[in-house]
Enzyme design. Structure first.
Site, short mmCIF file in Angstrom:
data_model
loop_
_atom_site.label_atom_id
_atom_site.label_comp_id
_atom_site.label_asym_id
_atom_site.label_seq_id
_atom_site.Cartn_x
_atom_site.Cartn_y
_atom_site.Cartn_z
N GLY A 46 0.84 -1.19 0.00
CA GLY A 46 0.00 0.00 0.00
C GLY A 46 0.87 1.24 0.00
O GLY A 46 2.08 1.17 0.25
N CYS A 94 5.96 -0.08 7.53
CA CYS A 94 5.60 1.18 6.86
C CYS A 94 6.79 1.59 6.01
O CYS A 94 7.93 1.60 6.49
CB CYS A 94 5.30 2.26 7.90
SG CYS A 94 4.80 3.83 7.17
N LEU A 95 6.52 1.94 4.75
CA LEU A 95 7.61 2.32 3.85
C LEU A 95 8.25 3.63 4.30
O LEU A 95 9.37 3.93 3.88
CB LEU A 95 7.10 2.41 2.40
CG LEU A 95 6.57 1.08 1.84
CD1 LEU A 95 5.97 1.28 0.46
CD2 LEU A 95 7.68 0.01 1.80
N HIS A 136 -4.43 1.26 7.81
CA HIS A 136 -3.08 1.84 7.88
C HIS A 136 -2.96 3.01 6.89
O HIS A 136 -2.44 4.08 7.23
CB HIS A 136 -2.06 0.73 7.57
CG HIS A 136 -0.63 1.15 7.52
ND1 HIS A 136 0.31 0.69 8.41
CD2 HIS A 136 0.05 1.98 6.67
CE1 HIS A 136 1.49 1.21 8.12
NE2 HIS A 136 1.35 2.01 7.06
N GLU A 137 -3.45 2.80 5.67
CA GLU A 137 -3.32 3.85 4.64
C GLU A 137 -4.23 5.04 4.95
O GLU A 137 -3.82 6.19 4.76
CB GLU A 137 -3.65 3.29 3.25
CG GLU A 137 -2.76 2.14 2.79
CD GLU A 137 -1.27 2.42 2.91
OE1 GLU A 137 -0.86 3.59 2.82
OE2 GLU A 137 -0.50 1.46 3.12
O1 K1U Z 1 1.78 2.47 3.92
C1 K1U Z 1 2.87 1.91 3.84
O2 K1U Z 1 3.84 2.39 4.38
C2 K1U Z 1 2.99 0.62 3.09
C3 K1U Z 1 2.96 -0.58 4.02
C4 K1U Z 1 1.53 -1.08 4.12
C5 K1U Z 1 1.19 -2.02 5.23
C6 K1U Z 1 1.98 -3.10 5.55
C7 K1U Z 1 1.62 -3.96 6.58
C8 K1U Z 1 0.46 -3.75 7.27
C9 K1U Z 1 -0.31 -2.66 6.96
C10 K1U Z 1 0.05 -1.81 5.94
C11 K1U Z 1 3.86 -1.66 3.43
O3 K1U Z 1 3.62 -2.13 2.37
S1 K1U Z 1 5.24 -2.14 4.36
C12 K1U Z 1 5.96 -3.44 3.38
C13 K1U Z 1 5.19 -4.72 3.40
O4 K1U Z 1 4.35 -4.90 4.25
C14 K1U Z 1 5.46 -5.76 2.39
C15 K1U Z 1 6.50 -5.65 1.51
C16 K1U Z 1 6.72 -6.67 0.57
C17 K1U Z 1 5.90 -7.74 0.52
C18 K1U Z 1 4.86 -7.87 1.42
C19 K1U Z 1 4.64 -6.88 2.35
ZN ZN Z 2 2.73 3.35 6.19
#
Ligand code: K1U
Ligand code: ZN
Length: 173
Positions: A46, A94-95, A136-137
């Site tokens: 996300g 979270c990125l 989360h988003e």
């Molecule tokens: O919003 C963001 O920072 C993105 C985040 C979203 C998220 C992850 C986990 C739970 C809720 C919301 C991410 O994508 S972090 C990276 C991640 O979870 C992932 C990366 C590669 C493959 C699978 C997952």
């Molecule tokens: Zn995030």
């Protein structure tokens, strides 16, 4: 394909409330396409527009596994309209807080409403990982980060770590 830089803690823009999208223009369509490229490149599941520095209520999500066909979803002006009393714990990342993961408890099921890039209004229900990801988003659109659900001790510790890293980078160390 345009990959935009993702802003990271302690960037103050992450605490900003994003503005609703008044009209779906080419600028919004380009933003959504760039956000998808950026999310796939990271990689993540996300991304909210504020994470690329744009304070607009736009979110992209794709829960497809690498071996599956992509299933990109763009949410414009998303809102949660109902959440279950039952909770679920999921390990979130979270990125904008790279390489930090912690368990967070949130409602297990939600209903949410959003506009598509074509201007349609969609009402949807989600559970499991999708419900977690949407919440989360949507938090990002209100300047809320998943670390806000942790204890003050854990939150302060991670904020300090990222403040120190930013200082070191500014000093060129
Ligand atoms: O919003 C963001 O920072 C993105 C985040 C979203 C998220 C992850 C986990 C739970 C809720 C919301 C991410 O994508 S972090 C990276 C991640 O979870 C992932 C990366 C590669 C493959 C699978 C997952
Ligand atoms: Zn995030």
């Amino acid at each position: 394909m345009t990959i935009r830089p993702i802003i990271v803690l302690p960037d103050a823009r992450l605490r900003q409330r994003s503005e609703p999208v008044a009209e779906i223009t080419d600028e919004i369509r380009t933003l959504a396409a760039d956000m998808l490229d950026t999310m796939y490149d990271a990689p993540g599941i996300g991304l909210a527009a504020i994470q690329v520095g744009i304070p607009k209520r736009v979110v992209v999500i794709d829960l497809a596994k690498p071996e599956e066909e992509k299933r990109p979803v763009v949410l414009v002006n998303p809102e949660v309209t109902w959440s279950s009393d039952e909770k679920r714990v999921y390990e979130e990342g979270c990125l904008s807080i790279p390489e930090y993961y912690e368990e967070v408890e949130r409602p297990d099921r939600i209903r949410f409403r959003y506009r598509t890039l074509e201007g349609a209004t969609v009402e949807a229900e989600a559970d499991g990982v999708l419900a977690t990801c949407v919440q989360h988003e949507l938090d990002h659109l209100n300047g809320v980060l998943f670390i806000d659900y942790l204890s003050k001790l854990k939150r302060d510790r991670v904020i300090k770590k990222f403040q120190k890293a930013a200082r070191r980078e500014a000093e060129g160390v």
